[in-house]
Design an enzyme around this catalytic site. Structure first.
Site, PDB file in Angstrom:
ATOM      1  N   HIS A 119       0.831  -1.203   0.000  1.00 29.45           N
ATOM      2  CA  HIS A 119       0.000   0.000   0.000  1.00 29.45           C
ATOM      3  C   HIS A 119       0.864   1.252   0.000  1.00 29.45           C
ATOM      4  O   HIS A 119       2.024   1.224   0.397  1.00 29.45           O
ATOM      5  CB  HIS A 119      -0.920   0.024   1.225  1.00 29.45           C
ATOM      6  N   ARG A 168       5.629   6.670  13.570  1.00 31.50           N
ATOM      7  CA  ARG A 168       5.540   7.289  12.245  1.00 31.50           C
ATOM      8  C   ARG A 168       5.010   8.718  12.329  1.00 31.50           C
ATOM      9  O   ARG A 168       4.037   8.983  13.038  1.00 31.50           O
ATOM     10  CB  ARG A 168       4.607   6.468  11.344  1.00 31.50           C
TER      11      ARG A 168
END
Length: 312
Positions: free
Chosen positions: A96, A270
């Site tokens: 993805h 992240r």
């Protein structure tokens, strides 16, 4: 390029290791510009030995490269700007690009290793630019006319039936939150990269269908193009060590977190940078069908090259 910065290429199409820099919010403009240039050229760049960074320092560094988004459009319970990538809540073991179910696809993500398993847990990236450039001319012409519907409604059980036994309460709660707001967006299958002007394929596991095709034709063509993206020649695999930080151009890559660590703890953090709305080779922009992502991020103009069609 600053003399202290060393960029070592990892493969013909993707990946480089950068050394000679201590990351943080105090870097000078020439160094930041050199890092961004390396990102555009190599698609994903890696920094070792950044153990001094914490979440705050990671965000401060990220702000030099762009505008951070909130942690996630729907998963809002685990952080404001820093998103924990925590194996307790499942694994991202599918190909993805991040958050393609909204109209404003992120520019880039910065991922920092915190706690790692004793083996396994690597991440693989693929160049969607190289995949497009390798298409034969008739297939290029076809893909440049195609659009796809992307959605955050993702059938985990259908794609990964062997993981049914891993559906703990924590995993189920995470997945429920992931789809707590419904998003659907139409994107071109080929977009023009807003900084480099290159053409790249925009696909990945958030694609539900190719518009205007029947289900069988859509699935077949999607698989053909997706398999082009993830050819081994177009990929780089990174074995994490604590203190590593990776930055990838989310507009020109897909990635896959390899779940081969037997239930050990794997925890990374992240930070995502806001991007723009994709534009196809004819100048048409992506369209939001359902869901408003304005709370997630602003639409940020690219740094250098305006989005426009350019000769392939």
């Amino acid at each position: 390029m600053p003399a202290s910065l060393d960029v070592s290429k990892l493969g013909a199409h993707i990946g480089a290791v950068i050394s000679g820099v201590r990351l943080g919010g105090d870097l000078d403009a020439p160094t930041v510009n050199a890092i961004n240039a390396a990102l555009l050229e190599h698609k994903v760049i890696f920094f070792r030995g950044q153990q001094h960074l914490d979440g705050e320092g990671q965000v401060a560094f990220a702000r030099l490269l762009g505008v951070p988004t909130i942690a996630h459009p729907t998963v809002t319970s685990r952080g404001d700007t820093v998103l924990p990538i925590d194996s307790r809540f499942g694994t991202a073991n599918s190909w993805h690009s991040d958050v393609t179910f909204v109209d404003r696809i992120p520019k880039a993500s910065l991922l920092r290793a915190v706690t790692l398993p004793s083996y396994g847990g690597s991440t693989v990236w693929a160049s969607t630019e190289a995949a497009y450039e390798q298409l034969p001319p008739p297939l290029r012409a076809l893909t440049e006319q195609l659009w796809a519907t992307h959605s955050n409604v993702y059938d985990y059980a259908a794609d990964r039936p062997e993981l049914a036994g891993e559906l703990t309460e924590e995993v189920l709660a995470y997945r429920t939150e992931f789809v707590s707001d419904f998003y659907e967006t139409t994107h071109p299958v080929v977009r023009v990269h807003p900084e480099t002007g290159k053409r790249v394929l925009l696909l990945g596991n958030f694609v539900r269908s190719l518009i205007g095709l029947g289900s069988a034709e859509s699935a077949t063509l999607f698989a053909l193009l997706q398999n082009r993206i993830i050819r081994l020649e177009n990929t780089v695999r990174w074995d994490w060590t604590e203190g590593d930080l990776a930055i990838w151009d989310n507009r020109a890559t897909q990635h896959y977190g390899v779940a081969d660590y037997d239930g050990q703890t794997r925890y990374l953090e992240r930070v995502t940078l806001a991007g723009d709305v994709p534009v196809d080779v004819h100048g048409q922009s992506s369209q939001s069908i359902a869901g408003d992502a304005s709370h997630y991020s602003d639409i940020v103009a690219p740094n250098t090259v305006a989005a426009q069609a350019v000769p392939a």
